[in-house]
Design a protein around this motif. Sequence first.
Motif, PDB file in Angstrom:
ATOM      1  N   GLY A 160      56.916 -60.133  18.484  1.00 15.03           N
ATOM      2  CA  GLY A 160      56.335 -61.133  19.376  1.00 15.03           C
ATOM      3  C   GLY A 160      56.030 -62.455  18.698  1.00 15.03           C
ATOM      4  O   GLY A 160      56.005 -63.499  19.346  1.00 15.03           O
ATOM      5  N   GLY A 161      55.813 -62.437  17.387  1.00 13.75           N
ATOM      6  CA  GLY A 161      55.486 -63.660  16.658  1.00 13.75           C
ATOM      7  C   GLY A 161      56.690 -64.432  16.144  1.00 13.75           C
ATOM      8  O   GLY A 161      56.522 -65.509  15.555  1.00 13.75           O
ATOM      9  N   LEU A 162      57.892 -63.902  16.363  1.00 21.22           N
ATOM     10  CA  LEU A 162      59.094 -64.552  15.855  1.00 21.22           C
ATOM     11  C   LEU A 162      59.553 -65.674  16.780  1.00 21.22           C
ATOM     12  O   LEU A 162      59.270 -65.654  17.981  1.00 21.22           O
ATOM     13  CB  LEU A 162      60.221 -63.521  15.706  1.00 21.22           C
ATOM     14  N   ALA A 185      64.098 -51.789   8.218  1.00 22.13           N
ATOM     15  CA  ALA A 185      62.988 -51.604   7.273  1.00 22.13           C
ATOM     16  C   ALA A 185      62.665 -52.911   6.549  1.00 22.13           C
ATOM     17  O   ALA A 185      61.483 -53.260   6.363  1.00 22.13           O
ATOM     18  CB  ALA A 185      63.341 -50.517   6.265  1.00 22.13           C
ATOM     19  N   LEU A 186      63.676 -53.653   6.146  1.00 19.55           N
ATOM     20  CA  LEU A 186      63.465 -54.930   5.451  1.00 19.55           C
ATOM     21  C   LEU A 186      62.842 -55.966   6.391  1.00 19.55           C
ATOM     22  O   LEU A 186      61.979 -56.750   5.971  1.00 19.55           O
ATOM     23  CB  LEU A 186      64.785 -55.451   4.887  1.00 19.55           C
ATOM     24  N   ILE A 187      63.257 -55.967   7.651  1.00 17.87           N
ATOM     25  CA  ILE A 187      62.657 -56.884   8.617  1.00 17.87           C
ATOM     26  C   ILE A 187      61.184 -56.539   8.805  1.00 17.87           C
ATOM     27  O   ILE A 187      60.322 -57.434   8.851  1.00 17.87           O
ATOM     28  CB  ILE A 187      63.412 -56.814   9.963  1.00 17.87           C
ATOM     29  N   LYS A 188      60.863 -55.268   8.897  1.00 16.71           N
ATOM     30  CA  LYS A 188      59.471 -54.847   9.087  1.00 16.71           C
ATOM     31  C   LYS A 188      58.608 -55.239   7.892  1.00 16.71           C
ATOM     32  O   LYS A 188      57.406 -55.478   8.029  1.00 16.71           O
ATOM     33  CB  LYS A 188      59.408 -53.339   9.328  1.00 16.71           C
ATOM     34  N   GLN A 189      59.251 -55.336   6.717  1.00 15.52           N
ATOM     35  CA  GLN A 189      58.535 -55.801   5.521  1.00 15.52           C
ATOM     36  C   GLN A 189      58.567 -57.326   5.406  1.00 15.52           C
ATOM     37  O   GLN A 189      58.025 -57.881   4.456  1.00 15.52           O
ATOM     38  CB  GLN A 189      59.179 -55.175   4.270  1.00 15.52           C
ATOM     39  N   GLU A 190      59.236 -57.966   6.362  1.00 14.41           N
ATOM     40  CA  GLU A 190      59.400 -59.419   6.403  1.00 14.41           C
ATOM     41  C   GLU A 190      60.142 -59.957   5.177  1.00 14.41           C
ATOM     42  O   GLU A 190      59.891 -61.076   4.716  1.00 14.41           O
ATOM     43  CB  GLU A 190      58.059 -60.117   6.601  1.00 14.41           C
ATOM     44  N   LYS A 191      61.073 -59.148   4.680  1.00 16.37           N
ATOM     45  CA  LYS A 191      61.954 -59.575   3.600  1.00 16.37           C
ATOM     46  C   LYS A 191      63.244 -60.082   4.234  1.00 16.37           C
ATOM     47  O   LYS A 191      64.285 -59.406   4.227  1.00 16.37           O
ATOM     48  CB  LYS A 191      62.215 -58.427   2.634  1.00 16.37           C
ATOM     49  N   VAL A 230      64.004 -67.652   8.748  1.00 16.88           N
ATOM     50  CA  VAL A 230      62.598 -67.312   8.954  1.00 16.88           C
ATOM     51  C   VAL A 230      61.773 -67.814   7.774  1.00 16.88           C
ATOM     52  O   VAL A 230      62.151 -67.670   6.610  1.00 16.88           O
ATOM     53  CB  VAL A 230      62.409 -65.786   9.107  1.00 16.88           C
ATOM     54  N   ASN A 231      60.660 -68.450   8.088  1.00 16.67           N
ATOM     55  CA  ASN A 231      59.725 -69.001   7.099  1.00 16.67           C
ATOM     56  C   ASN A 231      60.242 -70.248   6.385  1.00 16.67           C
ATOM     57  O   ASN A 231      59.588 -70.759   5.478  1.00 16.67           O
ATOM     58  CB  ASN A 231      59.330 -67.955   6.037  1.00 16.67           C
ATOM     59  N   LYS A 232      61.416 -70.733   6.790  1.00 15.42           N
ATOM     60  CA  LYS A 232      61.920 -71.983   6.222  1.00 15.42           C
ATOM     61  C   LYS A 232      61.591 -73.124   7.176  1.00 15.42           C
ATOM     62  O   LYS A 232      61.710 -72.976   8.391  1.00 15.42           O
ATOM     63  CB  LYS A 232      63.428 -71.907   5.999  1.00 15.42           C
ATOM     64  N   PRO A 233      61.171 -74.281   6.655  1.00 18.21           N
ATOM     65  CA  PRO A 233      60.869 -75.408   7.547  1.00 18.21           C
ATOM     66  C   PRO A 233      62.110 -75.886   8.258  1.00 18.21           C
ATOM     67  O   PRO A 233      63.197 -75.907   7.668  1.00 18.21           O
ATOM     68  CB  PRO A 233      60.333 -76.485   6.584  1.00 18.21           C
TER      69      PRO A 233
END
Length: 243
Positions: A160-162, A185-191, A230-233
Amino acid sequence: MDKDHLVVLVMLLCMYFGTVAACGNRKKCNPADKKPCRDCFFCKKNKKEKHVCFKVREQTVVTIDDLKAIIRNFESYTLTMTDVNPKPKVFDPTIGYGFSLKRGDAKATFNKVLPGVNFDKVLSGKKAITWEQAKKLFHHDIDNIYIPRAERKIGKKLFGGLTMNVKTAIVNAFYRGDIGPKTIALIKQEKWAEAAVEYLNHNGYKNAKKNGMSGIIPRMKCNAEQFKKVNKPPPPKKKCKEE
């Protein structure tokens, strides 16, 4: 300088500043076409209420309708029953945007979403559906199957926050069935950078590259591209005149 050279120069300048999709280089499109836009673009109305192709990115993908348009652009559609499995002993009847007519709830879904349409005649190939009916089946599945599946597998809070472009990439991957447990699994770890690499470390992607299956590669690369962002400006906005 002749016209052709001028067009090339403008395109190169736009690419240099990372604003190809923002500059006046948007192709007009018809959303009812089987392939309205090239890969990693999608067809929607601009501020002038004209349908044009937008690049898939955070600034352009803002609604569920955008999400659906992007996946439809990759899927194409068929209005008559088509056996999509090349194996002669396997019958895989499909209609619309990849709707399987042999799945357990196919007839019940038809009765719910397309009341009055004779499922058995569609299954036998004796009756076609319309483009609007194909969209209804597709929208039903995205809303009731694939978005809920993404929320369940990724986690409702994280999903929901994406931003919508990343949600689209995840739902797109679930819709095609090419997102594996390691990527999840990597997405859930936000990697996200690692998730993008692992997502393309998929047999479907490797086989597509090996066998020249052109449709799969750009679709998966487009999804991976969204993961990497994700997380990049976001890039700086440039004011460019629209068509």
